[in-house]
Design a protein around this motif. Sequence first.
Motif, PDB file in Angstrom:
ATOM      1  N   VAL A  55       0.845  -1.155   0.022  1.00  0.00           N
ATOM      2  CA  VAL A  55       0.064  -0.115  -0.124  1.00  0.00           C
ATOM      3  C   VAL A  55       0.986   1.329  -0.109  1.00  0.00           C
ATOM      4  CG1 VAL A  55      -1.834   1.331   1.379  1.00  0.00           C
ATOM      5  CG2 VAL A  55      -1.773  -1.215   1.284  1.00  0.00           C
ATOM      6  N   LYS A  56       0.510   2.362  -0.826  1.00  0.00           N
ATOM      7  CA  LYS A  56       1.189   3.224  -1.143  1.00  0.00           C
ATOM      8  C   LYS A  56       0.279   4.814  -0.853  1.00  0.00           C
ATOM      9  CE  LYS A  56       5.117   5.655  -3.471  1.00  0.00           C
ATOM     10  NZ  LYS A  56       6.021   5.433  -4.678  1.00  0.00           N
ATOM     11  N   LEU A  57       0.492   5.654  -0.195  1.00  0.00           N
ATOM     12  CA  LEU A  57      -0.401   6.703  -0.225  1.00  0.00           C
ATOM     13  C   LEU A  57       0.316   7.951  -0.780  1.00  0.00           C
ATOM     14  CD1 LEU A  57      -3.054   8.255   0.436  1.00  0.00           C
ATOM     15  CD2 LEU A  57      -1.960   8.758   2.772  1.00  0.00           C
ATOM     16  N   ASP A  58       0.283   8.483  -2.212  1.00  0.00           N
ATOM     17  CA  ASP A  58       0.953   9.313  -2.767  1.00  0.00           C
ATOM     18  C   ASP A  58       2.478   9.016  -2.869  1.00  0.00           C
ATOM     19  OD1 ASP A  58      -1.254  11.066  -3.297  1.00  0.00           O
ATOM     20  OD2 ASP A  58      -1.277  11.922  -1.227  1.00  0.00           O
ATOM     21  N   ASP A  59       3.063   9.594  -2.029  1.00  0.00           N
ATOM     22  CA  ASP A  59       4.657   9.172  -2.196  1.00  0.00           C
ATOM     23  C   ASP A  59       5.097   8.583  -0.870  1.00  0.00           C
ATOM     24  OD1 ASP A  59       4.592  11.356  -0.417  1.00  0.00           O
ATOM     25  OD2 ASP A  59       6.612  12.198  -1.174  1.00  0.00           O
ATOM     26  N   ILE A  60       4.051   8.060   0.081  1.00  0.00           N
ATOM     27  CA  ILE A  60       4.197   7.427   1.560  1.00  0.00           C
ATOM     28  C   ILE A  60       4.119   6.067   1.382  1.00  0.00           C
ATOM     29  CG2 ILE A  60       3.690   7.220   3.755  1.00  0.00           C
ATOM     30  CD1 ILE A  60       3.246  10.253   3.651  1.00  0.00           C
TER      31      ILE A  60
ATOM     32  N   PHE B 291      -3.605  -1.411   8.052  1.00  0.00           N
ATOM     33  CA  PHE B 291      -2.874  -0.238   7.755  1.00  0.00           C
ATOM     34  C   PHE B 291      -3.473   0.900   8.098  1.00  0.00           C
ATOM     35  CE2 PHE B 291      -5.082  -1.179   3.733  1.00  0.00           C
ATOM     36  CZ  PHE B 291      -5.265   0.255   3.354  1.00  0.00           C
ATOM     37  N   VAL B 292      -2.909   2.048   8.284  1.00  0.00           N
ATOM     38  CA  VAL B 292      -3.581   3.367   8.377  1.00  0.00           C
ATOM     39  C   VAL B 292      -2.922   4.377   7.368  1.00  0.00           C
ATOM     40  CG1 VAL B 292      -3.813   3.313  10.921  1.00  0.00           C
ATOM     41  CG2 VAL B 292      -1.858   3.941  10.196  1.00  0.00           C
ATOM     42  N   LEU B 293      -3.918   5.345   7.142  1.00  0.00           N
ATOM     43  CA  LEU B 293      -3.502   6.390   6.152  1.00  0.00           C
ATOM     44  C   LEU B 293      -4.053   7.516   6.902  1.00  0.00           C
ATOM     45  CD1 LEU B 293      -5.302   5.071   3.089  1.00  0.00           C
ATOM     46  CD2 LEU B 293      -2.994   4.680   3.713  1.00  0.00           C
ATOM     47  N   GLY B 294      -3.374   8.890   6.749  1.00  0.00           N
ATOM     48  CA  GLY B 294      -3.540  10.169   7.282  1.00  0.00           C
ATOM     49  C   GLY B 294      -3.208  11.166   6.345  1.00  0.00           C
TER      50      GLY B 294
ATOM     51  N   SER C 199      -5.880  12.434  -3.222  1.00  0.00           N
ATOM     52  CA  SER C 199      -4.764  11.705  -2.964  1.00  0.00           C
ATOM     53  C   SER C 199      -5.024  10.219  -3.776  1.00  0.00           C
ATOM     54  CB  SER C 199      -4.653  11.358  -1.234  1.00  0.00           C
ATOM     55  OG  SER C 199      -3.645  11.798  -0.696  1.00  0.00           O
ATOM     56  N   ARG C 200      -3.718   9.970  -3.839  1.00  0.00           N
ATOM     57  CA  ARG C 200      -3.782   8.503  -4.801  1.00  0.00           C
ATOM     58  C   ARG C 200      -3.496   7.623  -3.842  1.00  0.00           C
ATOM     59  NH1 ARG C 200      -4.172  12.171  -8.547  1.00  0.00           N
ATOM     60  NH2 ARG C 200      -5.151  11.633 -10.559  1.00  0.00           N
TER      61      ARG C 200
ATOM     62  N   ARG D 246      -2.707  -4.801  -9.617  1.00  0.00           N
ATOM     63  CA  ARG D 246      -2.295  -3.344  -9.230  1.00  0.00           C
ATOM     64  C   ARG D 246      -3.566  -2.648  -9.461  1.00  0.00           C
ATOM     65  NH1 ARG D 246       3.819  -2.119 -11.217  1.00  0.00           N
ATOM     66  NH2 ARG D 246       4.941  -3.749  -9.980  1.00  0.00           N
ATOM     67  N   GLU D 247      -3.876  -1.694  -8.362  1.00  0.00           N
ATOM     68  CA  GLU D 247      -5.030  -0.600  -8.592  1.00  0.00           C
ATOM     69  C   GLU D 247      -4.479   0.726  -8.228  1.00  0.00           C
ATOM     70  OE1 GLU D 247      -8.913  -1.724  -7.397  1.00  0.00           O
ATOM     71  OE2 GLU D 247      -7.956  -3.475  -6.350  1.00  0.00           O
ATOM     72  N   VAL D 248      -5.005   1.838  -8.651  1.00  0.00           N
ATOM     73  CA  VAL D 248      -4.682   3.208  -8.443  1.00  0.00           C
ATOM     74  C   VAL D 248      -6.218   3.748  -7.844  1.00  0.00           C
ATOM     75  CG1 VAL D 248      -3.900   5.434  -8.830  1.00  0.00           C
ATOM     76  CG2 VAL D 248      -2.712   3.410  -9.876  1.00  0.00           C
ATOM     77  N   ARG D 249      -6.251   4.156  -6.581  1.00  0.00           N
ATOM     78  CA  ARG D 249      -7.788   4.800  -6.439  1.00  0.00           C
ATOM     79  C   ARG D 249      -7.389   6.302  -5.835  1.00  0.00           C
ATOM     80  NH1 ARG D 249     -10.660   1.800  -8.852  1.00  0.00           N
ATOM     81  NH2 ARG D 249     -10.699  -0.434  -8.480  1.00  0.00           N
TER      82      ARG D 249
END
Length: 279
Positions: free
Chosen positions: A49-54, A64-67, A76-77, A87-90
């Motif tokens: 899991v990746k949130l933008d560049d994190i 997992f957590v997202l902030g 945000s992607r 693979r998916e991008v949301r």
Amino acid sequence: MKVFVSLVYGLSLIGGLLFSIDSLAAVDLQGDYVQGGLLVGKTEPGASVKLDDIQVRVSDQGYFVLGFDRDHAAESRLYLTYPDGRREVRVLKIAQRKYNIQRIDKLPKRKVTPEKMDLERIRKESALVKAARKLNDARTDYLSGWQWPVKGRISGVYGSQRILNGKPRRPHFGVDVAAPVGTLVKAPADGIVTLVHPDMFFSGGTLILDHGQQLSSSFLHLSEILVKEGDRIHQGDPIARVGATGRVTGPHLDWRMNFHRYQIDPQLLVPPMEQKTAH
């Protein structure tokens, strides 16, 4: 605005929120899609899991957590890679907020504009805080849920811009709860103590509690700290006492939360304060 979201192959956008149109969810998210918000996710064990560049840490069970930061962009992607190679991008729609302006006068001049002799101390203390927030393991202590660490009048809110002695300063990244010196502070959730400091220049007595996956709580202006670094803490355990140390105008607890480099609004995670709050 708390919702339960299922991200799947087909989704619809309603009112800025993502809703499932398929019962076979690839990942579930629950929380606040808003600046300063926190989401708790569940996906297939072994997924990336990746949130933008994190790059986001995922537990063996798939949690997992997202902030989202105070000034987070409207979108945000979320990048998902599953164990079978899919693979998916949301695209996550993040609600924007308006923040209060707070004026605080009669602070000691040195606490508003530190002298040169204070700058080295401030740099060293900032480095300690950054190091304490770097812990990134697979623990899911945040699943314990959240409670107020202390009850009282809310005297400062997340995101507000503070003007100190007439000079604009950085936004406030926590929630302030006014309470008498010595009032017991309890852990809002499970965690591990990563920093104990008796007297920092700005924050006075300071305690950091890590909740897993680089999500942490900081407790500032404490008069006494009742735990030590490395202690395993459970929700509701006594951890400190309210004080008036550091840069303050009166006794209160400043509770802050961080997810990686983002500042999270703790007030979004707990029930409304029972007492009347300030506007």
